[in-house]
Scaffold this motif. Structure first.
Motif, PDB file in Angstrom:
ATOM      1  N   LEU A 177      17.395 -18.727  26.826  1.00  0.00           N
ATOM      2  CA  LEU A 177      18.067 -18.205  28.019  1.00  0.00           C
ATOM      3  C   LEU A 177      18.594 -19.333  28.904  1.00  0.00           C
ATOM      4  CD1 LEU A 177      15.568 -15.337  28.967  1.00  0.00           C
ATOM      5  CD2 LEU A 177      17.745 -15.139  27.759  1.00  0.00           C
ATOM      6  N   SER A 178      17.773 -20.354  29.105  1.00  0.00           N
ATOM      7  CA  SER A 178      18.179 -21.479  29.949  1.00  0.00           C
ATOM      8  C   SER A 178      19.040 -22.446  29.147  1.00  0.00           C
ATOM      9  CB  SER A 178      16.937 -22.208  30.474  1.00  0.00           C
ATOM     10  OG  SER A 178      16.084 -21.296  31.140  1.00  0.00           O
ATOM     11  N   PRO A 179      19.800 -23.304  29.833  1.00  0.00           N
ATOM     12  CA  PRO A 179      20.586 -24.318  29.103  1.00  0.00           C
ATOM     13  C   PRO A 179      19.676 -25.276  28.347  1.00  0.00           C
ATOM     14  CG  PRO A 179      21.347 -24.087  31.370  1.00  0.00           C
ATOM     15  CD  PRO A 179      20.079 -23.308  31.282  1.00  0.00           C
ATOM     16  N   ILE A 180      20.190 -25.816  27.267  1.00  0.00           N
ATOM     17  CA  ILE A 180      19.442 -26.772  26.458  1.00  0.00           C
ATOM     18  C   ILE A 180      19.367 -28.098  27.210  1.00  0.00           C
ATOM     19  CG2 ILE A 180      19.382 -28.008  24.261  1.00  0.00           C
ATOM     20  CD1 ILE A 180      20.938 -25.712  23.036  1.00  0.00           C
ATOM     21  N   THR A 181      18.147 -28.627  27.315  1.00  0.00           N
ATOM     22  CA  THR A 181      17.952 -29.917  27.995  1.00  0.00           C
ATOM     23  C   THR A 181      17.223 -30.878  27.073  1.00  0.00           C
ATOM     24  OG1 THR A 181      15.877 -29.094  28.944  1.00  0.00           O
ATOM     25  CG2 THR A 181      17.873 -28.869  30.278  1.00  0.00           C
ATOM     26  N   PRO A 182      17.560 -32.176  27.122  1.00  0.00           N
ATOM     27  CA  PRO A 182      16.872 -33.150  26.264  1.00  0.00           C
ATOM     28  C   PRO A 182      15.395 -33.249  26.631  1.00  0.00           C
ATOM     29  CG  PRO A 182      18.933 -34.040  27.132  1.00  0.00           C
ATOM     30  CD  PRO A 182      18.664 -32.780  27.893  1.00  0.00           C
ATOM     31  N   ALA A 183      14.563 -33.359  25.583  1.00  0.00           N
ATOM     32  CA  ALA A 183      13.114 -33.476  25.813  1.00  0.00           C
ATOM     33  C   ALA A 183      12.544 -34.739  25.205  1.00  0.00           C
ATOM     34  CB  ALA A 183      12.400 -32.256  25.236  1.00  0.00           C
ATOM     35  N   GLY A 184      13.356 -35.487  24.493  1.00  0.00           N
ATOM     36  CA  GLY A 184      12.846 -36.700  23.869  1.00  0.00           C
ATOM     37  C   GLY A 184      11.759 -36.410  22.855  1.00  0.00           C
ATOM     38  N   LEU A 185      10.680 -37.183  22.930  1.00  0.00           N
ATOM     39  CA  LEU A 185       9.556 -37.005  22.005  1.00  0.00           C
ATOM     40  C   LEU A 185       8.464 -36.109  22.577  1.00  0.00           C
ATOM     41  CD1 LEU A 185       9.233 -40.684  20.713  1.00  0.00           C
ATOM     42  CD2 LEU A 185      10.237 -38.723  19.512  1.00  0.00           C
ATOM     43  N   ALA A 186       8.744 -35.469  23.723  1.00  0.00           N
ATOM     44  CA  ALA A 186       7.707 -34.645  24.371  1.00  0.00           C
ATOM     45  C   ALA A 186       7.284 -33.486  23.474  1.00  0.00           C
ATOM     46  CB  ALA A 186       8.236 -34.118  25.705  1.00  0.00           C
ATOM     47  N   ASN A 187       8.254 -32.881  22.773  1.00  0.00           N
ATOM     48  CA  ASN A 187       7.897 -31.767  21.886  1.00  0.00           C
ATOM     49  C   ASN A 187       6.942 -32.221  20.786  1.00  0.00           C
ATOM     50  OD1 ASN A 187       9.472 -29.895  23.245  1.00  0.00           O
ATOM     51  ND2 ASN A 187      11.316 -30.409  22.053  1.00  0.00           N
ATOM     52  N   TYR A 188       7.191 -33.399  20.215  1.00  0.00           N
ATOM     53  CA  TYR A 188       6.308 -33.912  19.158  1.00  0.00           C
ATOM     54  C   TYR A 188       4.905 -34.174  19.716  1.00  0.00           C
ATOM     55  CZ  TYR A 188      10.179 -34.395  15.900  1.00  0.00           C
ATOM     56  OH  TYR A 188      11.234 -34.129  15.053  1.00  0.00           O
ATOM     57  N   GLY A 189       4.840 -34.726  20.947  1.00  0.00           N
ATOM     58  CA  GLY A 189       3.536 -34.969  21.551  1.00  0.00           C
ATOM     59  C   GLY A 189       2.773 -33.677  21.808  1.00  0.00           C
ATOM     60  N   ASP A 190       3.501 -32.651  22.286  1.00  0.00           N
ATOM     61  CA  ASP A 190       2.835 -31.366  22.554  1.00  0.00           C
ATOM     62  C   ASP A 190       2.311 -30.728  21.272  1.00  0.00           C
ATOM     63  OD1 ASP A 190       3.448 -31.718  25.189  1.00  0.00           O
ATOM     64  OD2 ASP A 190       5.251 -30.437  25.140  1.00  0.00           O
ATOM     65  N   VAL A 191       3.137 -30.759  20.200  1.00  0.00           N
ATOM     66  CA  VAL A 191       2.733 -30.110  18.943  1.00  0.00           C
ATOM     67  C   VAL A 191       1.567 -30.847  18.306  1.00  0.00           C
ATOM     68  CG1 VAL A 191       3.470 -29.628  16.576  1.00  0.00           C
ATOM     69  CG2 VAL A 191       4.962 -29.056  18.501  1.00  0.00           C
ATOM     70  N   PHE A 192       1.624 -32.184  18.292  1.00  0.00           N
ATOM     71  CA  PHE A 192       0.554 -32.951  17.655  1.00  0.00           C
ATOM     72  C   PHE A 192      -0.753 -32.931  18.452  1.00  0.00           C
ATOM     73  CE2 PHE A 192       4.087 -35.439  15.480  1.00  0.00           C
ATOM     74  CZ  PHE A 192       3.923 -34.737  14.295  1.00  0.00           C
ATOM     75  N   SER A 193      -0.693 -32.470  19.697  1.00  0.00           N
ATOM     76  CA  SER A 193      -1.929 -32.317  20.476  1.00  0.00           C
ATOM     77  C   SER A 193      -2.350 -30.859  20.593  1.00  0.00           C
ATOM     78  CB  SER A 193      -1.745 -32.908  21.880  1.00  0.00           C
ATOM     79  OG  SER A 193      -0.702 -32.222  22.569  1.00  0.00           O
TER      80      SER A 193
END
Length: 311
Positions: A58-74
């Motif tokens: 729904l919201s515009p796409i925004t860059p997240a860098g490596l934050a998604n990888y950090g969240d998933v691996f934790s």
């Protein structure tokens, strides 16, 4: 004179026979190449790009860098889904492969009624996995379920945390055995009869013939079956979604874990339940890397041990 070029003039470019063949070949391959790029390469690139973005549809796409990888691996629920998927790989694939080989040996002996049993074995494979899951959900239902009615007791096959995983694994094995049997039947029928006759003349019994001749000659079939089985088990989703939806769920202090929550169902939940497509894309990338690593490992192991020359 016609046909004689002025001195120093460049020679005209002429399309060689080989060049015309290349153009014809690429023209025939163009539809397949387009499909490969549009439906395989491009989606992989989009998922990889999306794994570095934050998007909830729904919201515009925004860059997240490596934050998604950090969240998933934790995230402990992601490791739980990996463990559940590995359980299916370790349990389902060996059992269904052994059953497929045994069924193929019986069905290629030319016994009476083999054609009927071949059809029965193949039927689950040609049916839609989602439909099979719905049928088995009714069979394993605690009340009014066919299996509980037959044994005369009430067992929570799909809602008991201790029974849900083996129950789903049994359904997956049942639905895949026909597919495995089909390929091993083709492999057994492809073995030259001269080799089997020579073994029989040398006094080899059925057991020795199977382990010393048939099984080694089935290595190409075994390699293909194992590679496709690993890929299909890692992508297992339809039947689990219909049977348990990833549950039953166990609540602990560290989080909520689904006893049948495989990686594919976790990706679905992240994408369409919590609407976190960045996390779902990271899980898809990890799944792709694991599949590629396992497939390369199988290729390295079987590559030097597999021969296709039966002449």
């Amino acid at each position: 004179m016609p046909g004689i070029l002025p001195q120093g003039a460049p020679a005209p470019r002429r399309r060689t026979h080989r060049g015309r063949n290349n153009v014809a070949a690429y023209s025939m391959l163009a539809p397949s190449l387009f499909g490969l790029v549009a439906f395989l390469v491009l989606p992989i690139l989009v998922v990889f790009w999306l794994s570095f973005q934050s998007w909830d549809l729904l919201s515009p796409i925004t860059p997240a860098g490596l934050a998604n990888y950090g969240d998933v691996f934790s995230d402990p629920t992601f490791y739980n889904s990996l463990a559940v998927t590995l359980f299916f790989v370790v349990i389902v694939i060996p059992v269904q492969t052994v059953l497929g080989v045994a069924a193929a040996l019986l069905l290629t002996r030319g016994l009476r009624g083999s054609l009927v049993f071949r059809t029965i074995y193949i039927l689950p494979w040609v049916c839609a996995p989602l439909a099979l899951g719905i049928v088995w959900r009714w069979i394993l239902a605690p009340t009014d379920g066919l299996l509980n009615d037959l044994i005369g007791t009430r067992i929570e096959w799909l809602s008991d945390p201790a029974l849900a995983l083996p129950s789903v694994a049994a359904v997956v094995i049942w639905s895949n055995v026909g597919y495995i049997t089909l390929f091993f039947m083709a492999g057994l029928l492809n073995i030259p009869t001269q080799i089997l006759d020579a073994a029989r003349m040398d006094g080899a019994g059925p057991v020795a013939t199977f382990f010393r001749i048939k099984l080694p000659l089935l290595r190409p079939t075994t390699f293909f079956v194992l590679v496709t089985s690993v890929i299909s088990v890692f992508q297992l989703f339809d039947q689990i979604y219909a049977l348990t939806g990833g549950g039953p769920f166990v609540v602990t202090d560290a989080g909520t874990y689904g006893r049948t929550d495989v990686v594919a169902s976790r990706i679905y939940s992240e994408a369409f339940s919590t609407f976190d497509l960045g996390h779902a894309a990271v899980m898809a990338v990890v799944l792709l890397v694991v599949l590629v690593a396992i497939t390369l490992g199988q290729q390295l192991y079987f590559g030097k041990r597999t021969t296709y020359d039966l002449s």
